[in-house]
Design a protein around this motif. Structure first.
Motif, short mmCIF file in Angstrom:
data_model
loop_
_atom_site.label_atom_id
_atom_site.label_comp_id
_atom_site.label_asym_id
_atom_site.label_seq_id
_atom_site.Cartn_x
_atom_site.Cartn_y
_atom_site.Cartn_z
N LYS A 1 -4.98 9.71 2.36
CA LYS A 1 -5.62 8.41 2.21
C LYS A 1 -4.61 7.34 1.80
CE LYS A 1 -10.16 10.19 1.19
NZ LYS A 1 -10.45 11.30 0.29
N ARG A 2 -4.89 6.14 2.24
CA ARG A 2 -4.03 5.01 1.87
C ARG A 2 -4.68 4.25 0.71
NH1 ARG A 2 0.89 5.45 3.79
NH2 ARG A 2 1.15 3.27 3.22
N TYR A 3 -3.84 3.72 -0.12
CA TYR A 3 -4.33 2.95 -1.26
C TYR A 3 -3.67 1.58 -1.28
CZ TYR A 3 -6.12 7.38 -2.98
OH TYR A 3 -6.80 8.55 -3.10
N ASN A 4 -4.43 0.60 -1.59
CA ASN A 4 -3.85 -0.72 -1.83
C ASN A 4 -3.40 -0.79 -3.28
OD1 ASN A 4 -4.06 -2.03 0.62
ND2 ASN A 4 -6.18 -2.66 0.25
N VAL A 5 -2.28 -1.43 -3.49
CA VAL A 5 -1.80 -1.61 -4.85
C VAL A 5 -1.56 -3.10 -5.07
CG1 VAL A 5 -0.06 -1.00 -6.57
CG2 VAL A 5 -0.61 0.60 -4.74
N CYS A 6 -2.10 -3.61 -6.14
CA CYS A 6 -1.89 -5.01 -6.46
C CYS A 6 -0.55 -5.16 -7.15
CB CYS A 6 -3.01 -5.51 -7.37
SG CYS A 6 -2.69 -7.16 -7.99
N MET A 7 0.29 -6.03 -6.61
CA MET A 7 1.61 -6.23 -7.19
C MET A 7 1.57 -7.13 -8.42
SD MET A 7 3.52 -6.30 -3.58
CE MET A 7 5.02 -7.16 -3.94
N ASN A 8 0.45 -7.75 -8.61
CA ASN A 8 0.31 -8.62 -9.79
C ASN A 8 -0.14 -7.85 -11.02
OD1 ASN A 8 0.16 -11.13 -11.20
ND2 ASN A 8 -2.05 -11.06 -10.93
N CYS A 9 -1.23 -7.04 -10.87
CA CYS A 9 -1.76 -6.37 -12.07
C CYS A 9 -1.65 -4.85 -12.01
CB CYS A 9 -3.20 -6.80 -12.34
SG CYS A 9 -4.40 -6.06 -11.21
N GLY A 10 -1.24 -4.30 -10.85
CA GLY A 10 -1.06 -2.86 -10.76
C GLY A 10 -2.32 -2.08 -10.40
N HIS A 11 -3.42 -2.77 -10.18
CA HIS A 11 -4.67 -2.11 -9.83
C HIS A 11 -4.51 -1.42 -8.47
CE1 HIS A 11 -8.87 -1.26 -9.79
NE2 HIS A 11 -9.09 -1.96 -8.68
N LYS A 12 -5.13 -0.22 -8.36
CA LYS A 12 -5.02 0.56 -7.13
C LYS A 12 -6.40 0.96 -6.66
CE LYS A 12 -1.46 3.51 -6.52
NZ LYS A 12 -0.66 4.73 -6.75
N TRP A 13 -6.62 0.83 -5.36
CA TRP A 13 -7.93 1.24 -4.83
C TRP A 13 -7.81 1.71 -3.39
CZ3 TRP A 13 -5.99 -3.55 -5.25
CH2 TRP A 13 -6.13 -4.42 -4.17
N LYS A 14 -8.81 2.49 -2.97
CA LYS A 14 -8.81 3.07 -1.62
C LYS A 14 -8.96 1.97 -0.58
CE LYS A 14 -10.88 7.50 -2.25
NZ LYS A 14 -12.15 8.23 -2.14
N ASN B 1 0.79 -1.22 0.00
CA ASN B 1 0.00 0.00 0.00
C ASN B 1 0.81 1.26 0.00
OD1 ASN B 1 -0.16 1.06 2.90
ND2 ASN B 1 -0.56 -1.15 3.07
N THR B 2 0.17 2.34 -0.41
CA THR B 2 0.85 3.60 -0.66
C THR B 2 -0.08 4.76 -0.30
OG1 THR B 2 1.85 4.94 -2.37
CG2 THR B 2 0.06 3.54 -3.07
N ASN B 3 0.49 5.97 -0.17
CA ASN B 3 -0.37 7.14 -0.01
C ASN B 3 -0.37 7.99 -1.27
OD1 ASN B 3 2.22 8.01 0.25
ND2 ASN B 3 1.84 9.34 2.01
N LYS B 4 0.33 7.53 -2.29
CA LYS B 4 0.31 8.25 -3.57
C LYS B 4 -1.01 7.96 -4.28
CE LYS B 4 4.98 9.36 -4.71
NZ LYS B 4 5.88 8.42 -4.02
N LYS B 5 -1.62 9.04 -4.74
CA LYS B 5 -2.96 8.91 -5.31
C LYS B 5 -2.94 8.13 -6.63
CE LYS B 5 -7.08 11.68 -5.15
NZ LYS B 5 -7.57 13.06 -4.99
N LEU B 6 -2.02 8.53 -7.50
CA LEU B 6 -1.97 7.88 -8.80
C LEU B 6 -0.55 7.45 -9.09
CD1 LEU B 6 -4.11 10.35 -10.94
CD2 LEU B 6 -4.75 8.01 -10.35
#
Ligand code: ZN
Length: 213
Positions: A199-212, A161-166
């Motif tokens: 806000k924190r975002y989850n990032v999928c390490m497999n496909c790169g999808h990011k969500w709150k 996870n990250t706090n970077k929006k995009l």
């Protein structure tokens, strides 16, 4: 053999009737230089032989008398035919395994070739697909039960996870999209993409999808 539309229309009339005529959506694989590999056409078993209807193109007609053998390999229907004093292979692909099976059996019957055991690989593949889908469903059910987070897109549990929006990639995409609408906003779009938020975002390490979170 290759026939013109008139001859085709004539032969087409001589079917076994609406309920007994076998017809299939097929793809051309091999045997006539007039057609491209993968080209789709309608295959119909009429009284005299096999008809192949290619839209806006010449048509195929193979008399049952000329067919010396019919076999199945994977999704492919292989006809051994004797045409113009030559023995050659004509190969079609029929993706739907139940229809492939039907065409194969009816064709052997029409050609008086007798029954020959066959195996349809496509059918086996279909079964594997179904069981894999079941396994995946079961896995997701367990993840939910255990409250293990997973990617909503690809269902991977390899997350960070990250706090970077995009991400950089998405910021570029956003900027490019905005620049179509407004060239000045396009630059702003790129900047917004790199801004951090609380806000924190989850990032999928497999496909790169990011969500709150
Ligand atoms: Zn993913």
């Amino acid at each position: 053999m290759i026939i013109d539309k008139e001859r085709f229309n004539e032969l087409k009339k001589d079917t076994f009737g609406i309920f007994n005529t076998v017809s299939a959506l097929a793809r051309f694989e091999f045997g006539y230089s007039e057609f491209k590999h993968g080209e789709s056409f309608n295959l119909t078993l009429v009284k005299g032989g096999v008809l192949g209807d290619f839209i806006f193109k010449p048509k195929i007609y193979i008399s049952y008398n000329d067919i010396k053998d019919v076999s199945i390999e994977g999704e492919k229907l292989i006809l051994k035919i004797f045409e113009e004093d030559k023995l050659k292979d004509i190969v079609f692909k029929i993706e739907k395994s139940d229809i492939l099976e039907k065409v194969y059996l009816v064709l052997r019957q029409h050609c008086n070739l007798g029954y020959k055991e066959y195996s349809i690989e496509a059918k086996v593949n279909e079964e594997v697909k179904v069981s894999k889908r079941k396994e995946e469903k079961e896995r997701i059910k367990n993840l939910k039960k255990e409250k293990i987070p997973y990617c909503p897109k690809c269902k991977s549990t390899q997350l960070t996870n990250t706090n970077k929006k995009l991400s950089a990639g998405r910021a570029v995409g956003g900027a490019a999209l905005l620049s179509v609408l407004n060239p000045v906003a396009g630059i702003a779009g790129g900047v917004v993409g790199a801004v951090t938020s609380k806000k924190r975002y989850n990032v999928c390490m497999n496909c790169g999808h990011k969500w709150k979170v």
